[in-house]
Write a protein that holds these residues in place. Sequence first.
Motif, PDB file in Angstrom:
ATOM      1  N   LEU A 169       0.662  -1.041  -0.064  1.00  0.00           N
ATOM      2  CA  LEU A 169      -0.024  -0.138  -0.096  1.00  0.00           C
ATOM      3  C   LEU A 169       0.462   1.452  -0.019  1.00  0.00           C
ATOM      4  O   LEU A 169       1.752   1.184   1.003  1.00  0.00           O
ATOM      5  N   PRO A 170       0.677   2.344  -0.729  1.00  0.00           N
ATOM      6  CA  PRO A 170       1.338   3.834  -1.040  1.00  0.00           C
ATOM      7  C   PRO A 170       1.120   4.223   0.055  1.00  0.00           C
ATOM      8  O   PRO A 170       0.280   4.700   0.612  1.00  0.00           O
ATOM      9  N   ARG A 171       2.398   4.442   1.422  1.00  0.00           N
ATOM     10  CA  ARG A 171       1.563   5.711   2.305  1.00  0.00           C
ATOM     11  C   ARG A 171       2.624   6.844   1.761  1.00  0.00           C
ATOM     12  O   ARG A 171       3.751   6.670   0.826  1.00  0.00           O
ATOM     13  N   PHE A 172       2.429   7.645   2.988  1.00  0.00           N
ATOM     14  CA  PHE A 172       3.248   9.234   2.791  1.00  0.00           C
ATOM     15  C   PHE A 172       3.383   9.362   3.716  1.00  0.00           C
ATOM     16  O   PHE A 172       2.363   9.104   5.439  1.00  0.00           O
ATOM     17  N   SER A 173       4.802  10.202   4.444  1.00  0.00           N
ATOM     18  CA  SER A 173       5.038  10.811   6.041  1.00  0.00           C
ATOM     19  C   SER A 173       4.009  11.489   6.699  1.00  0.00           C
ATOM     20  O   SER A 173       3.536  12.411   5.756  1.00  0.00           O
ATOM     21  N   SER A 174       3.905  11.241   7.801  1.00  0.00           N
ATOM     22  CA  SER A 174       3.259  12.640   7.944  1.00  0.00           C
ATOM     23  C   SER A 174       4.319  14.046   8.668  1.00  0.00           C
ATOM     24  O   SER A 174       3.847  14.685   9.236  1.00  0.00           O
ATOM     25  N   GLY A 175       5.610  13.659   9.050  1.00  0.00           N
ATOM     26  CA  GLY A 175       6.272  14.838   8.683  1.00  0.00           C
ATOM     27  C   GLY A 175       6.911  14.415  10.219  1.00  0.00           C
ATOM     28  O   GLY A 175       7.449  15.067   9.948  1.00  0.00           O
ATOM     29  N   THR A 176       6.301  12.858  10.657  1.00  0.00           N
ATOM     30  CA  THR A 176       6.815  13.241  12.535  1.00  0.00           C
ATOM     31  C   THR A 176       7.253  11.754  12.654  1.00  0.00           C
ATOM     32  O   THR A 176       6.368  10.807  11.890  1.00  0.00           O
ATOM     33  N   LEU A 178      -1.867  17.553  15.533  1.00  0.00           N
ATOM     34  CA  LEU A 178      -2.809  17.249  14.107  1.00  0.00           C
ATOM     35  C   LEU A 178      -2.564  18.697  13.439  1.00  0.00           C
ATOM     36  O   LEU A 178      -2.485  18.726  12.292  1.00  0.00           O
ATOM     37  N   LEU A 179      -2.742  19.860  13.920  1.00  0.00           N
ATOM     38  CA  LEU A 179      -2.805  21.044  13.312  1.00  0.00           C
ATOM     39  C   LEU A 179      -1.318  20.714  13.255  1.00  0.00           C
ATOM     40  O   LEU A 179      -1.295  21.708  11.862  1.00  0.00           O
ATOM     41  N   GLN A 180      -0.535  20.641  13.674  1.00  0.00           N
ATOM     42  CA  GLN A 180       1.322  20.168  13.314  1.00  0.00           C
ATOM     43  C   GLN A 180       1.442  20.035  12.158  1.00  0.00           C
ATOM     44  O   GLN A 180       1.905  20.195  11.060  1.00  0.00           O
ATOM     45  N   THR A 181       0.260  18.597  12.457  1.00  0.00           N
ATOM     46  CA  THR A 181       1.242  17.785  11.434  1.00  0.00           C
ATOM     47  C   THR A 181       0.018  18.042   9.748  1.00  0.00           C
ATOM     48  O   THR A 181       1.154  18.010   8.731  1.00  0.00           O
ATOM     49  N   LEU A 182      -0.715  18.679  10.013  1.00  0.00           N
ATOM     50  CA  LEU A 182      -1.247  18.932   7.852  1.00  0.00           C
ATOM     51  C   LEU A 182      -0.842  20.668   8.033  1.00  0.00           C
ATOM     52  O   LEU A 182      -0.690  20.797   6.886  1.00  0.00           O
ATOM     53  N   CYS A 183      -0.233  21.482   8.856  1.00  0.00           N
ATOM     54  CA  CYS A 183       0.538  22.540   8.148  1.00  0.00           C
ATOM     55  C   CYS A 183       1.675  22.112   7.602  1.00  0.00           C
ATOM     56  O   CYS A 183       2.235  22.551   6.661  1.00  0.00           O
ATOM     57  N   SER A 184       2.024  21.180   8.019  1.00  0.00           N
ATOM     58  CA  SER A 184       3.454  20.360   7.624  1.00  0.00           C
ATOM     59  C   SER A 184       3.296  19.561   6.140  1.00  0.00           C
ATOM     60  O   SER A 184       3.785  19.795   5.278  1.00  0.00           O
ATOM     61  N   LEU A 185       2.195  19.286   5.937  1.00  0.00           N
ATOM     62  CA  LEU A 185       1.689  18.069   5.005  1.00  0.00           C
ATOM     63  C   LEU A 185       0.543  19.333   3.814  1.00  0.00           C
ATOM     64  O   LEU A 185       1.336  18.911   2.685  1.00  0.00           O
ATOM     65  N   GLN A 202       6.046  25.540  21.972  1.00  0.00           N
ATOM     66  CA  GLN A 202       6.144  25.886  20.167  1.00  0.00           C
ATOM     67  C   GLN A 202       5.584  24.030  20.026  1.00  0.00           C
ATOM     68  O   GLN A 202       5.724  23.378  18.647  1.00  0.00           O
ATOM     69  N   GLY A 203       4.955  24.232  20.781  1.00  0.00           N
ATOM     70  CA  GLY A 203       3.485  22.694  20.202  1.00  0.00           C
ATOM     71  C   GLY A 203       4.424  21.581  20.387  1.00  0.00           C
ATOM     72  O   GLY A 203       5.264  21.146  21.922  1.00  0.00           O
ATOM     73  N   MET A 204       4.182  19.842  19.783  1.00  0.00           N
ATOM     74  CA  MET A 204       4.712  18.892  20.584  1.00  0.00           C
ATOM     75  C   MET A 204       5.586  18.682  19.415  1.00  0.00           C
ATOM     76  O   MET A 204       5.666  18.667  18.271  1.00  0.00           O
ATOM     77  N   ARG A 205       6.655  17.913  20.361  1.00  0.00           N
ATOM     78  CA  ARG A 205       7.585  17.535  19.757  1.00  0.00           C
ATOM     79  C   ARG A 205       8.282  16.171  19.846  1.00  0.00           C
ATOM     80  O   ARG A 205       7.972  15.689  21.481  1.00  0.00           O
ATOM     81  N   GLU A 206       8.569  16.035  18.894  1.00  0.00           N
ATOM     82  CA  GLU A 206       9.047  14.389  19.229  1.00  0.00           C
ATOM     83  C   GLU A 206      10.338  13.698  19.944  1.00  0.00           C
ATOM     84  O   GLU A 206      11.240  15.438  19.522  1.00  0.00           O
ATOM     85  N   ARG A 231       5.867   5.943  13.450  1.00  0.00           N
ATOM     86  CA  ARG A 231       5.735   4.470  13.607  1.00  0.00           C
ATOM     87  C   ARG A 231       4.294   4.254  14.399  1.00  0.00           C
ATOM     88  O   ARG A 231       4.483   2.583  14.220  1.00  0.00           O
ATOM     89  N   VAL A 232       3.806   5.000  15.287  1.00  0.00           N
ATOM     90  CA  VAL A 232       2.595   4.202  15.410  1.00  0.00           C
ATOM     91  C   VAL A 232       1.396   3.928  14.395  1.00  0.00           C
ATOM     92  O   VAL A 232       1.096   2.931  14.214  1.00  0.00           O
ATOM     93  N   LEU A 233       1.264   4.530  13.564  1.00  0.00           N
ATOM     94  CA  LEU A 233       0.605   4.382  12.380  1.00  0.00           C
ATOM     95  C   LEU A 233       1.398   3.238  11.800  1.00  0.00           C
ATOM     96  O   LEU A 233       0.436   2.523  10.528  1.00  0.00           O
ATOM     97  N   GLY A 234       2.684   2.265  11.958  1.00  0.00           N
ATOM     98  CA  GLY A 234       3.093   1.903  11.199  1.00  0.00           C
ATOM     99  C   GLY A 234       3.752   1.902   9.447  1.00  0.00           C
ATOM    100  O   GLY A 234       3.772   1.263   8.828  1.00  0.00           O
ATOM    101  N   GLY A 235       4.329   3.367   9.930  1.00  0.00           N
ATOM    102  CA  GLY A 235       4.614   3.864   8.804  1.00  0.00           C
ATOM    103  C   GLY A 235       5.012   4.964   7.803  1.00  0.00           C
ATOM    104  O   GLY A 235       5.756   5.471   7.136  1.00  0.00           O
ATOM    105  N   GLY A 236       3.601   5.063   8.317  1.00  0.00           N
ATOM    106  CA  GLY A 236       2.419   6.211   7.261  1.00  0.00           C
ATOM    107  C   GLY A 236       1.345   5.967   7.235  1.00  0.00           C
ATOM    108  O   GLY A 236       0.777   5.229   7.999  1.00  0.00           O
TER     109      GLY A 236
END
Length: 456
Positions: free
Chosen positions: A73-80, A111-118, A274-278, A85-90
């Motif tokens: 299945l084609p995946r794309f990264s969330s940017g984090t 989620l706001l950080q993730t979507l602003c990056s995507l 600055q928000g959520m940092r991994e 890792r939790v999603l299984g690769g994106g």
Amino acid sequence: MATKTKSAFVCNDCGAEYSKWQGQCTECGVWNSLSEVRLGPTPSNRSAKFQGYAGAAAGGNVQTLAEISLTDLPRFSSGTGEFDRVLGGGFVPGSVVLIGGNPGAGKSTLLLQTLCSLARTMSALYITGEESLQQVAMRAQRLGLPTDKLQMLSETSVETICATAQKVAPKVMVIDSIQVMHMEDITSAPGSVSQVRESAAYLTRFAKQTGTVLILVGHVTKDGSLAGPKVLEHMIDCSILLEGDNDSRFRTLRGNKNRFGAVNELGVFAMTEQGMREVNNPSAIFLQRAEDVSSGSVVMVMWEGTRPLLIEIQALVDDSHLGNPRRVAVGMDQNRLSMLLAVLHRHGGIMVGDQDVFVNVVGGVRVMETSADLAVLVAIVSSFRDRALPEDLMVFGEVGLSGEIRPVPSGQERLREAAKHGFKKAIVPYANAPREKNPGIEVIAVKNLQEALDAL
């Protein structure tokens, strides 16, 4: 003459349906869990609406297993990295992800950080039903996020959302939150069982038909489980919980269900200005021990998903002034603690029946595996004897009812992780002992509980 409204009764825990109300759900045995669901009118084109896999495409083509394509299945990264890792690769196109957590845990921020990056590389749509667009924009500005690409919509009508998304054609869409969404043909109020169930089903069909990654934000109940009927978790592809105490800046993202990856993965984040940092090295934050290590403290290595994680386990044994001594376990199963104390008495010769026993897993982590058994007993004995253990000691192993120390999976990887963080001595099950000498760490292999206590 008015048409009589049809209704059904759905269990909030397991999703079982009944034609009339009853006190107990016969499927899961829970009392007072049935809620009335008002059924809308049946459309004439219902058969065409629900064709195919989750409504994704028209069905009817029978294939053998050999004829089905096995391409990944084609995946794309969330940017984090921790989110991936939790999603299984994106993210997988057409997948539905449900993210739950306590109020203030950081779901909307993450989620706001993730979507602003995507949004820099693809079309992304953020739909808010709990906050105004101005409030979301103020949060994005405070976090310093790029705001020129992300598309926003403030709406709670599911039909309007899907019609707008059909025109915008986003690759990723966030619904914040599913509890405030509603459908026009459902008469109950938003947040009810029927509204949550039908809204999630409608949005899921839209995601499958268009290949859109759909992220649903869900509330949790007082006991920490996702609110709404249990059938909501059966519809989606991935269920994630964002956990964290209000007095701690660290948050853990744990997968409870994942059709595209492992379900026991753990991601660690830090809530900052600055928000959520991994956090790339979670073991380092969970091992922030005091300079003078007191009795009742020991470090173990637990296995979370695909990586080891070092955590500290603390125990306190004190004289009880009650008729029934207390047994308190924070971060592990309390029934297992009672069982381990019985094994300690029977096969270790140490009786704490007249003592209060408190066990705590430091950092808010919950230990779900049995590899912590030996570490818990070692910490209890250390507190009972008031004798501090060496700072460079690491312990893991499962304890059986007959006192034997049973092996645990991925023993060599646990030892390498401990050696990487500077631990010089380890007490492990005999079957997990390395065949060759492990450089940098002394391994003491034990077969039963008495041998482990003698090694302290």
